[in-house]
Design a protein around this motif. Structure first.
Motif, PDB file in Angstrom:
ATOM      1  N   TYR A 102       0.833  -1.201   0.000  1.00 59.89           N
ATOM      2  CA  TYR A 102       0.000   0.000   0.000  1.00 59.89           C
ATOM      3  C   TYR A 102       0.867   1.250   0.000  1.00 59.89           C
ATOM      4  O   TYR A 102       2.093   1.179   0.167  1.00 59.89           O
ATOM      5  CB  TYR A 102      -0.945   0.008   1.215  1.00 59.89           C
ATOM      6  N   GLN A 103       0.214   2.375  -0.181  1.00 64.30           N
ATOM      7  CA  GLN A 103       0.868   3.675  -0.068  1.00 64.30           C
ATOM      8  C   GLN A 103       0.162   4.477   1.005  1.00 64.30           C
ATOM      9  O   GLN A 103      -0.995   4.184   1.354  1.00 64.30           O
ATOM     10  CB  GLN A 103       0.816   4.417  -1.406  1.00 64.30           C
ATOM     11  N   THR A 104       0.861   5.464   1.524  1.00 60.51           N
ATOM     12  CA  THR A 104       0.223   6.408   2.449  1.00 60.51           C
ATOM     13  C   THR A 104       0.348   7.811   1.874  1.00 60.51           C
ATOM     14  O   THR A 104       1.391   8.184   1.328  1.00 60.51           O
ATOM     15  CB  THR A 104       0.856   6.358   3.853  1.00 60.51           C
ATOM     16  N   GLN A 105      -0.746   8.560   2.003  1.00 59.68           N
ATOM     17  CA  GLN A 105      -0.800   9.929   1.495  1.00 59.68           C
ATOM     18  C   GLN A 105      -1.640  10.778   2.433  1.00 59.68           C
ATOM     19  O   GLN A 105      -2.471  10.262   3.184  1.00 59.68           O
ATOM     20  CB  GLN A 105      -1.419   9.970   0.093  1.00 59.68           C
ATOM     21  N   VAL A 106      -1.430  12.091   2.370  1.00 62.46           N
ATOM     22  CA  VAL A 106      -2.261  13.012   3.147  1.00 62.46           C
ATOM     23  C   VAL A 106      -3.557  13.254   2.375  1.00 62.46           C
ATOM     24  O   VAL A 106      -3.548  13.753   1.243  1.00 62.46           O
ATOM     25  CB  VAL A 106      -1.534  14.347   3.394  1.00 62.46           C
ATOM     26  N   ILE A 107      -4.661  12.872   2.987  1.00 61.33           N
ATOM     27  CA  ILE A 107      -5.987  13.075   2.403  1.00 61.33           C
ATOM     28  C   ILE A 107      -6.868  13.728   3.463  1.00 61.33           C
ATOM     29  O   ILE A 107      -7.005  13.196   4.570  1.00 61.33           O
ATOM     30  CB  ILE A 107      -6.614  11.740   1.942  1.00 61.33           C
ATOM     31  N   SER A 108      -7.425  14.859   3.116  1.00 61.27           N
ATOM     32  CA  SER A 108      -8.262  15.609   4.070  1.00 61.27           C
ATOM     33  C   SER A 108      -7.520  15.849   5.383  1.00 61.27           C
ATOM     34  O   SER A 108      -8.071  15.648   6.477  1.00 61.27           O
ATOM     35  CB  SER A 108      -9.579  14.862   4.330  1.00 61.27           C
ATOM     36  N   GLU A 109      -6.258  16.207   5.247  1.00 59.88           N
ATOM     37  CA  GLU A 109      -5.393  16.553   6.379  1.00 59.88           C
ATOM     38  C   GLU A 109      -5.085  15.369   7.294  1.00 59.88           C
ATOM     39  O   GLU A 109      -4.615  15.542   8.418  1.00 59.88           O
ATOM     40  CB  GLU A 109      -6.006  17.702   7.196  1.00 59.88           C
ATOM     41  N   GLU A 110      -5.338  14.142   6.812  1.00 64.02           N
ATOM     42  CA  GLU A 110      -5.007  12.948   7.578  1.00 64.02           C
ATOM     43  C   GLU A 110      -4.140  12.017   6.741  1.00 64.02           C
ATOM     44  O   GLU A 110      -4.319  11.923   5.523  1.00 64.02           O
ATOM     45  CB  GLU A 110      -6.282  12.197   8.016  1.00 64.02           C
ATOM     46  N   CYS A 111      -3.214  11.336   7.399  1.00 70.14           N
ATOM     47  CA  CYS A 111      -2.353  10.375   6.716  1.00 70.14           C
ATOM     48  C   CYS A 111      -3.123   9.061   6.581  1.00 70.14           C
ATOM     49  O   CYS A 111      -3.462   8.420   7.585  1.00 70.14           O
ATOM     50  CB  CYS A 111      -1.067  10.158   7.519  1.00 70.14           C
ATOM     51  N   GLN A 112      -3.411   8.670   5.348  1.00 70.19           N
ATOM     52  CA  GLN A 112      -4.261   7.498   5.119  1.00 70.19           C
ATOM     53  C   GLN A 112      -3.605   6.522   4.148  1.00 70.19           C
ATOM     54  O   GLN A 112      -2.785   6.885   3.307  1.00 70.19           O
ATOM     55  CB  GLN A 112      -5.624   7.942   4.559  1.00 70.19           C
TER      56      GLN A 112
END
Length: 254
Positions: free
Chosen positions: A212-222
């Motif tokens: 998987y990858q992690t990215q900032v989405i809606s100011e949260e790391c998801q």
């Protein structure tokens, strides 16, 4: 009749559980450790790793795994661990058997943090049950976090290692040290088979892999772009040790 048999085995299991609870934390006592190691002619060292479990074959005994640090002369930060497997009577603290393992436990850029005895039912032959030892490693690179757990199997009767450094869990990632990362998690289970090779039970390794990858989405790391897969292979005994198939050796043997 069947009910009586079931109750009999329930009583055995309960007694074993109660014994395990009674001796939980037994080897947290430094006096106990010192007394056991003295009988095994081992000098207690400050930098060591230790675990104790009730012997699954004979609940009148306990097993201690003791890994002591052996540094390179003139370079105290470099070295590896010598492993001793000691069986003793928890009532009188008398050592009844001692196996000094020839192969060292490596600890280098990926450091060995802890060891745990694995007393699962590794019944490798009709009359013999192997003892497992799990080795927990971690890396120290912040941009590339890494951890893994290895499994060794030991034949205490013959005093020999029969499985060497099988990677059973591994977590790794490449990250910008904030949120963005490419990551992978892998966890394996071992299942004893009915088939045999050279009179030793074959062992199925079943691994589940998550990428998987992690990215900032809606100011949260998801987590995003999750992918799941499986790998399966069989460990077969070659007369000396269990062997990892060539196609999997680079990924599953440390």
């Amino acid at each position: 009749m069947r009910k009586s048999i079931r109750n009999f085995f329930k009583i055995i299991s309960l007694n074993f559980f109660i014994s395990g609870v009674a001796y939980a934390g037994f080897c947290d006592d430094s006096n106990v450790i010192t007394k056991i190691l003295k009988q095994a002619k081992i000098a207690k060292v400050e930098q060591s790793l230790l675990d104790c479990k009730l012997d699954p074959v004979d609940d009148s005994r306990m097993i201690m795994a003791y890994a002591s640090w052996l540094s390179v002369k003139g370079h105290p930060e470099e070295g590896d661990y010598a492993l001793d497997l000691i069986q003793f009577n928890p009532h009188n603290l008398k050592v009844v058997d001692h196996y000094r393992v020839a192969d060292r436990l490596v600890s280098d850029a990926i450091s060995l943090d802890s060891i745990t005895l694995d007393t699962a039912n590794y019944k490798v032959t009709e009359l013999n049950r192997a003892l497992g030892l799990r080795l927990n490693y971690s890396g120290h690179s912040q941009p590339n976090p890494f951890s893994m757990q290895l499994l060794n199997l030991y034949d205490l009767k013959s005093k020999k290692q029969i499985l060497d450094s099988l990677v059973v869990t591994r977590d790794r990632a490449e990250t910008d040290m904030h949120c963005n990362a490419d990551a992978e998690e892998r966890a394996s289970t071992l299942v004893m088979q009915r088939s045999q090779t050279k009179k030793y039970t074959d062992i199925l390794v079943n691994s589940k892999i998550k990428r998987y990858q992690t990215q900032v989405i809606s100011e949260e790391c998801q987590e995003v772009n999750q992918q799941f897969s499986q790998q399966r292979f069989t460990l077969k005994f070659d007369g000396n040790q269990y062997q990892i198939p060539k196609n999997f050796k680079d990924e599953y043997q440390y």
